[in-house]
Design a protein around this motif. Structure first.
Motif, PDB file in Angstrom:
ATOM      1  N   GLY A 646       0.813  -1.217   0.000  1.00  0.00           N
ATOM      2  CA  GLY A 646       0.000   0.000   0.000  1.00  0.00           C
ATOM      3  C   GLY A 646       0.849   1.270   0.000  1.00  0.00           C
ATOM      4  N   PRO A 647       1.789   1.437   0.969  1.00  0.00           N
ATOM      5  CA  PRO A 647       2.659   2.623   0.945  1.00  0.00           C
ATOM      6  C   PRO A 647       3.539   2.680  -0.301  1.00  0.00           C
ATOM      7  N   TRP A 648       3.964   1.491  -0.819  1.00  0.00           N
ATOM      8  CA  TRP A 648       4.796   1.483  -2.028  1.00  0.00           C
ATOM      9  C   TRP A 648       4.044   2.090  -3.207  1.00  0.00           C
ATOM     10  N   ILE A 649       2.782   1.708  -3.368  1.00  0.00           N
ATOM     11  CA  ILE A 649       1.985   2.250  -4.478  1.00  0.00           C
ATOM     12  C   ILE A 649       1.828   3.764  -4.316  1.00  0.00           C
ATOM     13  N   GLN A 650       1.551   4.219  -3.073  1.00  0.00           N
ATOM     14  CA  GLN A 650       1.386   5.650  -2.833  1.00  0.00           C
ATOM     15  C   GLN A 650       2.675   6.407  -3.153  1.00  0.00           C
ATOM     16  N   THR A 651       3.824   5.811  -2.764  1.00  0.00           N
ATOM     17  CA  THR A 651       5.118   6.440  -3.031  1.00  0.00           C
ATOM     18  C   THR A 651       5.367   6.553  -4.529  1.00  0.00           C
ATOM     19  N   LYS A 652       5.042   5.461  -5.272  1.00  0.00           N
ATOM     20  CA  LYS A 652       5.258   5.486  -6.718  1.00  0.00           C
ATOM     21  C   LYS A 652       4.364   6.530  -7.384  1.00  0.00           C
ATOM     22  N   MET A 653       3.126   6.663  -6.901  1.00  0.00           N
ATOM     23  CA  MET A 653       2.238   7.681  -7.467  1.00  0.00           C
ATOM     24  C   MET A 653       2.826   9.074  -7.262  1.00  0.00           C
ATOM     25  N   GLU A 654       3.381   9.337  -6.059  1.00  0.00           N
ATOM     26  CA  GLU A 654       3.984  10.638  -5.787  1.00  0.00           C
ATOM     27  C   GLU A 654       5.239  10.849  -6.637  1.00  0.00           C
ATOM     28  N   GLU A 655       6.036   9.770  -6.826  1.00  0.00           N
ATOM     29  CA  GLU A 655       7.245   9.889  -7.637  1.00  0.00           C
ATOM     30  C   GLU A 655       6.884  10.210  -9.085  1.00  0.00           C
ATOM     31  N   ILE A 656       5.839   9.559  -9.619  1.00  0.00           N
ATOM     32  CA  ILE A 656       5.431   9.834 -11.005  1.00  0.00           C
ATOM     33  C   ILE A 656       4.993  11.293 -11.131  1.00  0.00           C
ATOM     34  N   GLY A 657       4.275  11.784 -10.114  1.00  0.00           N
ATOM     35  CA  GLY A 657       3.867  13.190 -10.141  1.00  0.00           C
ATOM     36  C   GLY A 657       5.067  14.125 -10.195  1.00  0.00           C
ATOM     37  N   ARG A 658       6.120  13.782  -9.408  1.00  0.00           N
ATOM     38  CA  ARG A 658       7.325  14.625  -9.428  1.00  0.00           C
ATOM     39  C   ARG A 658       8.071  14.496 -10.751  1.00  0.00           C
ATOM     40  N   PHE A 761       5.521  28.475 -13.584  1.00  0.00           N
ATOM     41  CA  PHE A 761       4.239  29.077 -13.225  1.00  0.00           C
ATOM     42  C   PHE A 761       3.252  28.054 -12.675  1.00  0.00           C
ATOM     43  N   ASP A 762       3.563  26.765 -12.777  1.00  0.00           N
ATOM     44  CA  ASP A 762       2.715  25.719 -12.173  1.00  0.00           C
ATOM     45  C   ASP A 762       3.151  25.541 -10.714  1.00  0.00           C
ATOM     46  N   ARG A 763       2.838  26.538  -9.890  1.00  0.00           N
ATOM     47  CA  ARG A 763       3.379  26.554  -8.527  1.00  0.00           C
ATOM     48  C   ARG A 763       2.764  25.499  -7.614  1.00  0.00           C
ATOM     49  N   ASP A 764       1.560  25.064  -7.932  1.00  0.00           N
ATOM     50  CA  ASP A 764       0.945  24.017  -7.093  1.00  0.00           C
ATOM     51  C   ASP A 764       1.260  22.620  -7.610  1.00  0.00           C
ATOM     52  N   HIS A 765       2.101  22.521  -8.669  1.00  0.00           N
ATOM     53  CA  HIS A 765       2.543  21.215  -9.220  1.00  0.00           C
ATOM     54  C   HIS A 765       1.351  20.339  -9.605  1.00  0.00           C
ATOM     55  N   SER A 766       0.316  20.981 -10.129  1.00  0.00           N
ATOM     56  CA  SER A 766      -0.875  20.217 -10.526  1.00  0.00           C
ATOM     57  C   SER A 766      -0.786  19.729 -11.967  1.00  0.00           C
ATOM     58  N   GLY A 767       0.234  20.177 -12.711  1.00  0.00           N
ATOM     59  CA  GLY A 767       0.339  19.792 -14.116  1.00  0.00           C
ATOM     60  C   GLY A 767      -0.511  20.653 -15.034  1.00  0.00           C
ATOM     61  N   THR A 768      -1.155  21.722 -14.497  1.00  0.00           N
ATOM     62  CA  THR A 768      -1.982  22.614 -15.310  1.00  0.00           C
ATOM     63  C   THR A 768      -1.723  24.056 -14.886  1.00  0.00           C
ATOM     64  N   LEU A 769      -2.101  25.004 -15.756  1.00  0.00           N
ATOM     65  CA  LEU A 769      -1.987  26.430 -15.465  1.00  0.00           C
ATOM     66  C   LEU A 769      -3.376  27.056 -15.494  1.00  0.00           C
ATOM     67  N   GLY A 770      -3.618  27.943 -14.514  1.00  0.00           N
ATOM     68  CA  GLY A 770      -4.835  28.729 -14.574  1.00  0.00           C
ATOM     69  C   GLY A 770      -4.704  29.818 -15.635  1.00  0.00           C
ATOM     70  N   ALA A 771      -5.782  30.539 -15.893  1.00  0.00           N
ATOM     71  CA  ALA A 771      -5.771  31.544 -16.951  1.00  0.00           C
ATOM     72  C   ALA A 771      -4.698  32.606 -16.689  1.00  0.00           C
ATOM     73  N   GLU A 772      -4.626  33.134 -15.448  1.00  0.00           N
ATOM     74  CA  GLU A 772      -3.638  34.167 -15.135  1.00  0.00           C
ATOM     75  C   GLU A 772      -2.223  33.605 -15.174  1.00  0.00           C
TER      76      GLU A 772
END
Length: 914
Positions: A646-658, A761-772
């Motif tokens: 369980g923690p391994w999967i969560q860690t891998k998900m976070e690593e992919i995000g980074r 400009f993607d300061r929240d690391h969401s992979g997207t940018l708002g209009a501004e």
């Protein structure tokens, strides 16, 4: 500068031609055969006749330089210096020098060729000079796919004759001996001039003469060789053949433009056909997946319970089969469908085609919604199955308990009604009456003791009804019969008691010992019956603590056995004392105890039965304790793995995000890194499978809780599927970026700058940018935000490699850009949309106008095109593709069979309907 000299051959991949100097007339003859003289003379006359003259002897007629200068003016289209008209040697040398200087001015360095040799009629030098002129003005500019002149001419011949049987052009000598090569070139470009089907490979003379005569008559190509010279020579002269073939090339050079136009159309049509196939594949896969979901959800929503444990366990086994075998391939299909959809949209954008809109109900969002409904039904179905199994297990246990208690009670009540209805007291003596009275009192005591059992039977029946036991009617009938019988026994007991009490005054004699025996034997007998009932009672536990509680209670029961044995001995002692008194005083007691039906033999038999059941109960508790220990082992075994996975999967998900945010290096390096990362994740699958096996053992053991972990198998499955989907989507994003980069010509430095700006400009690391954020990012890349009234342009340089002229963006222009990068109006811009937008700002692609111009070349500048022209210039499958989709041309210059290539071209790019 090119250097050309006398030689029998020349290099294949260089514009510099070296011809070593020949020292004797013998060498001249070996280098230039008689066929070369004839060919060169014919070639020169084919140009000189345009100026109204010709030569008869190549070594004599160029000596004064006049016709040599005229030849150069005709083939170059330029004017040379004014020639000298004098007849003296110096005038001739001057004219030849002017010609040689003109040749040198065209980038050709002449070696060992001087004006004096030409003026003196040196055949070797004269032929060498003519060969130099042919190379420079007739052959040098021939190039096919960046090959040299000779190779380009050879490749052109090979391509044009490829469709013809018995033609195999590999060189410029023996490959042309049978004459079919010349005939094939003419037939390919002018099929009406030669009936190629009637030619035979074994008749070279006819083939060669046919080709040469047709070329001279219809193509304005003079006859440069005799068929006899070619057929009668083991190896025809290469220079002569090359010179002759180059005339065919120049005669048909106009067809090359049509071939180039056809190639462009083929490319565009190939892209369109591939995209249409991808669209059809998406629709088919989406339909199949949605149909499978539509069939599966009703099965998962079916909540009709089975009446037996076996049937419900079969339902659970079917559900496990669905989870292991049927669902995993569909998970892969769903992921692949999303990847195919994204790839298709990227290809459409890169080729300037409109975005693909799936048919109604087959959007990616529709598939996601249907999949969510499937998983919701799946989760509820599993919970319902487990609850039903627990309910049926409880019902089976209660039903068995009911049957046991009912059987014991029915055995006890057997004969009781007959005993209570007997009128033996009417003829009994006083002692008999007193005995009957005491016996009846003992029976009432026994009856009261059985009251609890009857209440238990009724309570169990009530619970079975509340739990909807499938055999409730038979249970209710049996329970009602027991209750009715119990009420009847109570009434009859009361009636007999009143009768005995009525005659009690008449009866005084009573045997206290029998009474004492009865009073003590009855409860002891009841205790033994209760003990036997308890020792045979079934039990169900789910934890070690519960089985330990039963074991403790059993040990406490065994501790009372010594005292019970003392009581048994005391009761038997009373019976022995009675026997002793009867024997001593000869009392007529008829050999039985008038106060009870219990006898010592029955007490001993029941006692032996109790002693026999104790070790059996011990063994049952030991086995159940072992089972619960094994269940606890299974719980710990599953928990130990689940708490790691369980923690391994969560860690891998976070690593992919980074990784998706912080990737460095080229896109190929990032793709390689991600695929290696994906491989390491897939290699973890055996541990998931092992955990599935542990989970199956837990379910087969009917274990419903696990205090050692907060992870369930459902959590692990969902996390694992999300992990695989996330890494696949990340890889697909990089692949699409590579497609964008390659198609749009974007450098790695530009992509790195785009990625750096986006991440900044993607300061929240969401992979997207708002209009501004998106607006600020554009400003950082050189776009300037201004009022609509102040819109203008400025120049921006990216890393010194690419110069962009970018507009200052007003609010209206920025709103237009947002409608492009955020067509669904979600308020965010993904990195892929950002890359697509920047790609359009920095690259150029094919347009409808370019394709339309290409079709016009194939059509010979007509506003329409004919089917036979498409079939002649395009591959068969793409020609038929165009014919099937082009609308009839209806312009004023239309002819029968005319097709409208203009509307077809605009439709390819979504500017009209195809």
């Amino acid at each position: 500068m090119q250097t050309i000299a006398m030689a029998a051959s020349f290099p294949s991949r260089s514009h510099t031609l070296f011809v070593p100097e020949i020292q004797s007339l013998g060498e001249t003859i070996s280098c230039f055969s008689l066929s070369v003289w004839q060919t060169f003379t014919a070639w020169c006359n084919s140009h000189l006749r345009k100026a109204g003259t010709q030569i008869e002897n190549i070594e004599e007629d160029f000596r004064d330089g006049l016709k040599l200068m005229l030849l150069l003016e005709v083939i170059s289209g330029e004017r040379l210096a004014k020639p000298e008209r004098g007849k003296m040697r110096v005038h001739k040398i001057s004219n030849v020098n002017k010609a040689l200087n003109f040749i040198a001015s065209k980038g050709v360095k002449l070696v060992s060729i001087g004006a004096e040799e030409i003026v003196d009629g040196n055949a070797k030098m004269t032929l060498g000079m003519i060969w130099t002129i042919i190379l420079r003005f007739a052959i040098q500019d021939i190039s096919v796919e960046e090959t040299s002149a000779k190779e380009g001419l050879l490749l052109w011949c090979q391509r044009k004759t490829a469709p013809y049987k018995n033609v195999n052009i590999q060189n410029f000598h023996i490959s042309w001996k049978d004459g079919l090569g010349f005939c094939a070139l003419i037939h390919r470009h002018r099929p009406e001039l030669i009936d190629y089907g009637k030619l035979r490979k074994d008749d070279p003379m006819t083939n060669l003469n046919t080709a040469f005569d047709v070329a001279e008559k219809y193509l304005d190509i003079p006859k440069m060789l005799d068929a006899e010279d070619i057929v009668g020579t083991a190896r025809p002269d290469e220079k002569a053949i090359m010179t002759y073939v180059s005339s065919f090339y120049h005669a048909f050079s106009g067809a090359q433009k049509a071939e180039t136009a056809a190639n462009r159309i083929c490319k565009v049509l190939a892209v369109n056909q591939e995209n249409e196939q991808l669209m059809e594949d998406y629709e088919r896969l989406a339909s199949d997946l949605l149909e499978w979901i539509r069939r599966t959800i009703p099965w998962l929503e079916n909540r009709v319970p089975e009446s037996t444990m076996h049937a419900m366990q079969q339902k659970l086994e079917d559900f496990r089969g669905y989870r292991r075998q049927h669902k995993p391939p569909k998970v892969q299909e769903k992921c692949q469908l999303e990847i195919n959809f994204n790839t298709l949209q990227t290809k459409l954008r890169l080729s300037n085609r409109p975005a693909f809109m799936p048919s109604e109900g087959r959007m990616v969002s529709d598939i996601s919604n249907a999949w969510g409904a499937l998983e919701g039904a799946e989760k509820g179905y599993e919970e319902w199955l487990l609850n039903e199994i627990r309910r049926l297990e409880r019902l089976d246990h209660l039903a068995e308990k009911f049957r046991q208690k009912a059987a014991i009670h029915e055995a006890w009540t057997e004969g009781k009604e007959g005993m209570l209805t007997k009128k033996d007291y009417e003829v009994a003596s006083l002692s008999d009456i007193k005995a009957l009275l005491k016996k009846h009192e003992a029976f009432e005591s026994d009856l009261a003791a059985h009251q609890d059992r009857v209440e238990q039977i009724a309570a169990i029946a009530q619970e079975l009804n509340e739990l909807e036991y499938y055999d409730s009617p038979s249970v209710n009938a049996r329970c009602q019969k027991i209750c009715d019988q119990w009420d009847s026994l109570g009434a009859m007991t009361q009636k007999r008691s009143e009768a005995l009490q009525k005659t009690e005054k008449l009866l005084e004699t009573i045997d206290q010992l029998y009474l004492e025996f009865a009073k003590r034997a009855a409860p002891f007998n009841n205790w033994m019956e209760g003990a036997m009932e308890d020792l045979q009672d079934t039990f169900i536990v789910h934890t070690i603590e519960e089985i330990q509680g039963l074991s403790t209670a059993h040990e406490q029961f065994k501790a009372t056995l010594p005292e019970a044995d003392k009581e048994r001995q005391a009761i038997l002692g009373i019976h022995n004392e009675i026997a002793k008194i009867v024997q001593t005083y000869h009392v007529n007691m008829a050999g039985t105890n008038p106060y009870t039906t219990i006898n010592p033999q029955e007490i001993n038999a029941k006692w032996d039965k109790v002693r026999q059941l104790v070790p059996q109960r011990d063994q049952a508790l030991i086995e159940e304790h072992a089972r619960q220990q094994n269940n606890e082992r299974l719980r710990r075994q599953f928990a130990s793995q689940a708490n790691i996975i369980g923690p391994w999967i969560q860690t891998k998900m976070e690593e992919i995000g980074r990784i998706s945010i912080e990737m460095h290096g080229t896109l190929e390096d990032q793709l390689t890194h991600l695929r290696q990362y994906e491989k390491s994740i897939v290699n973890y699958k055996p541990k998931i499978d092992q955990l599935e096996g542990d989970h199956q053992q837990i379910q087969e053991a009917l274990i419903f809780d696990n205090k050692h972990t907060n992870y369930t198998m459902e959590h692990i499955r969902v996390g694992w599927e999300q992990l695989l989907t996330t890494i696949a989507r990340t890889i697909n994003e990089i692949e699409n970026q590579i497609l964008t980069r390659d198609a749009k010509g974007i450098s790695q430095e530009q992509l790195s700058e785009f990625r750096a700006s986006f991440n900044h400009f993607d300061r929240d690391h969401s992979g997207t940018l708002g209009a501004e954020e998106f607006k600020a990012c554009l400003i950082s890349l050189g776009f300037d935000i201004a009022n609509d009234a102040q819109v203008h342009t400025h120049t921006h340089t990216c890393h010194g490699a690419l110069t962009l002229t970018t507009p200052l963006l007003g609010e209206a222009e920025f709103a237009r850009i947002m409608s492009i990068v955020d067509p669904n109006r979600l308020g965010v811009v993904t990195f892929q949309a950002f890359i697509d937008f920047m790609s359009r700002e920095t690259a150029d692609t094919d347009t409808a106008d370019q394709v339309m111009a290409s079709f016009k070349v194939l059509a010979g500048d007509k506003n329409y095109i004919l089917a036979e022209e498409l079939r002649r210039e395009l591959p068969p499958d793409q020609a038929e593709y165009c014919i099937a989709r082009m609308a009839p041309y209806t312009g004023p210059d239309a002819v029968p069979g005319a097709l409208d290539y203009m509307s077809f071209s605009t439709a390819l790019y979504g500017e009209s309907d195809l």
